[in-house]
Scaffold this active site. Sequence first.
Site, mmCIF file in Angstrom:
data_model
loop_
_atom_site.group_PDB
_atom_site.id
_atom_site.type_symbol
_atom_site.label_atom_id
_atom_site.label_comp_id
_atom_site.label_asym_id
_atom_site.label_seq_id
_atom_site.Cartn_x
_atom_site.Cartn_y
_atom_site.Cartn_z
ATOM 1 N N HIS A 103 1.220 0.302 -13.331
ATOM 2 C CA HIS A 103 1.881 -0.952 -13.684
ATOM 3 C C HIS A 103 3.391 -0.731 -13.699
ATOM 4 C CE1 HIS A 103 2.186 -4.953 -15.370
ATOM 5 N NE2 HIS A 103 3.068 -4.473 -16.231
ATOM 6 N N ASP A 148 -3.640 -4.779 -18.915
ATOM 7 C CA ASP A 148 -2.535 -3.818 -19.048
ATOM 8 C C ASP A 148 -2.430 -3.218 -20.451
ATOM 9 O OD1 ASP A 148 -1.871 -4.300 -16.372
ATOM 10 O OD2 ASP A 148 -0.489 -5.923 -16.887
ATOM 11 N N ILE A 168 -7.571 -9.673 -11.471
ATOM 12 C CA ILE A 168 -7.986 -9.165 -12.789
ATOM 13 C C ILE A 168 -9.497 -9.006 -12.783
ATOM 14 C CG2 ILE A 168 -8.020 -9.634 -15.268
ATOM 15 C CD1 ILE A 168 -5.373 -11.194 -14.822
ATOM 16 N N LEU A 169 -9.939 -7.776 -12.917
ATOM 17 C CA LEU A 169 -11.379 -7.502 -12.860
ATOM 18 C C LEU A 169 -12.053 -7.987 -14.150
ATOM 19 C CD1 LEU A 169 -10.970 -3.921 -11.369
ATOM 20 C CD2 LEU A 169 -11.983 -5.879 -10.172
ATOM 21 N N GLY A 228 0.775 -1.238 0.000
ATOM 22 C CA GLY A 228 0.000 0.000 0.000
ATOM 23 C C GLY A 228 0.803 1.281 0.000
ATOM 24 N N SER A 229 2.059 1.223 -0.492
ATOM 25 C CA SER A 229 2.820 2.484 -0.512
ATOM 26 C C SER A 229 2.202 3.476 -1.505
ATOM 27 C CB SER A 229 4.297 2.232 -0.842
ATOM 28 O OG SER A 229 4.459 1.859 -2.181
ATOM 29 N N GLU A 254 6.957 5.619 -9.148
ATOM 30 C CA GLU A 254 5.499 5.420 -9.147
ATOM 31 C C GLU A 254 4.821 6.470 -8.266
ATOM 32 O OE1 GLU A 254 4.025 1.419 -8.414
ATOM 33 O OE2 GLU A 254 5.755 0.549 -9.397
ATOM 34 N N MET A 263 -3.901 -7.054 -7.148
ATOM 35 C CA MET A 263 -3.458 -8.200 -7.946
ATOM 36 C C MET A 263 -4.602 -9.149 -8.303
ATOM 37 S SD MET A 263 -0.514 -7.067 -8.223
ATOM 38 C CE MET A 263 0.740 -8.170 -8.808
HETATM 39 C C1 GAR Z 1 3.611 -1.494 -7.370
HETATM 40 O O1 GAR Z 1 4.916 -1.630 -7.841
HETATM 41 C C2 GAR Z 1 2.634 -1.562 -8.537
HETATM 42 O O2 GAR Z 1 3.110 -0.978 -9.713
HETATM 43 C C3 GAR Z 1 2.485 -3.046 -8.710
HETATM 44 O O3 GAR Z 1 2.420 -3.553 -7.405
HETATM 45 C C4 GAR Z 1 3.187 -2.705 -6.538
HETATM 46 C C5 GAR Z 1 2.326 -2.311 -5.355
HETATM 47 O O4 GAR Z 1 3.082 -1.640 -4.397
HETATM 48 N N1 GAR Z 1 1.318 -3.369 -9.473
HETATM 49 C C6 GAR Z 1 1.241 -4.414 -10.293
HETATM 50 O O5 GAR Z 1 2.141 -5.199 -10.447
HETATM 51 C C7 GAR Z 1 -0.073 -4.535 -11.010
HETATM 52 N N2 GAR Z 1 0.031 -5.444 -12.094
HETATM 53 P P1 GAR Z 1 2.355 -0.906 -3.184
HETATM 54 O O6 GAR Z 1 1.395 -1.924 -2.551
HETATM 55 O O7 GAR Z 1 3.476 -0.537 -2.250
HETATM 56 O O8 GAR Z 1 1.622 0.277 -3.724
#
Ligand code: GAR
Length: 192
Positions: free
Chosen positions: A114, A150, A97-98, A20-21, A179, A95
């Site tokens: 992504h 994606d 897929i809707l 959840g960052s 991100e 994670m």
């Molecule tokens: C992030 O790197 C995001 O881009 C990736 O999961 C991580 C979540 O980090 N998303 C995917 O891979 C989606 N296909 P977070 O929980 O710290 O935000």
Amino acid sequence: MEKLTGLKKIKTAVFISGTGSNLKNIIKFSKIKKSPISINQVVSKSRLAKGLKYADQFKIKKKIYNFKSYKEAEKKISLLLRKEKIKLVCLAGFMKILSKKFIKKFDGKIINIHPSLLPKYKGLNTHSRAINNKDKLAGCTVHFVTAKLDSGKIILQKKVKIVARDNPTSLAKKVLKQEHKLYPAAIMKIFN
Ligand code: GAR
């Protein structure tokens, strides 16, 4: 995407699965005056998602759906989003897929981050794939979510250099840092 009028912020839900960052970062962004959004709902696919603590910390409503039955989970989420008058959904490490049906219901209102320079490396393990292919650049993409994984219209991307000593973990860390800049910038872009 509708233009922002007056001072009313766009009611937004963030969907997470893990750390959840990005959620924390989007919540902080939503609090600044120029932000077009407010975070009104957090949705998680697991009660173990560490990111749920940010919902508690910032006093945001949270709901957990285990997706054992996709149909049931999506039905409940649809009702929740309508009830809470959510106008934007930000997927942030969600994670699951809707389904096409769900995406169609909220057409043009779901965005995702992504960890690759799409259209390269859709799906999982993006960083190891980029390193194995000896790419010089990696990065992240914020895009609209469509029924094809994606593949929706790209809103913004940010590049990151891959150096010789990088491994998937170090690269993931570098990309995640970007991100946190990219998601707010992409949100600003779609409402301007
Ligand atoms: C992030 O790197 C995001 O881009 C990736 O999961 C991580 C979540 O980090 N998303 C995917 O891979 C989606 N296909 P977070 O929980 O710290 O935000």
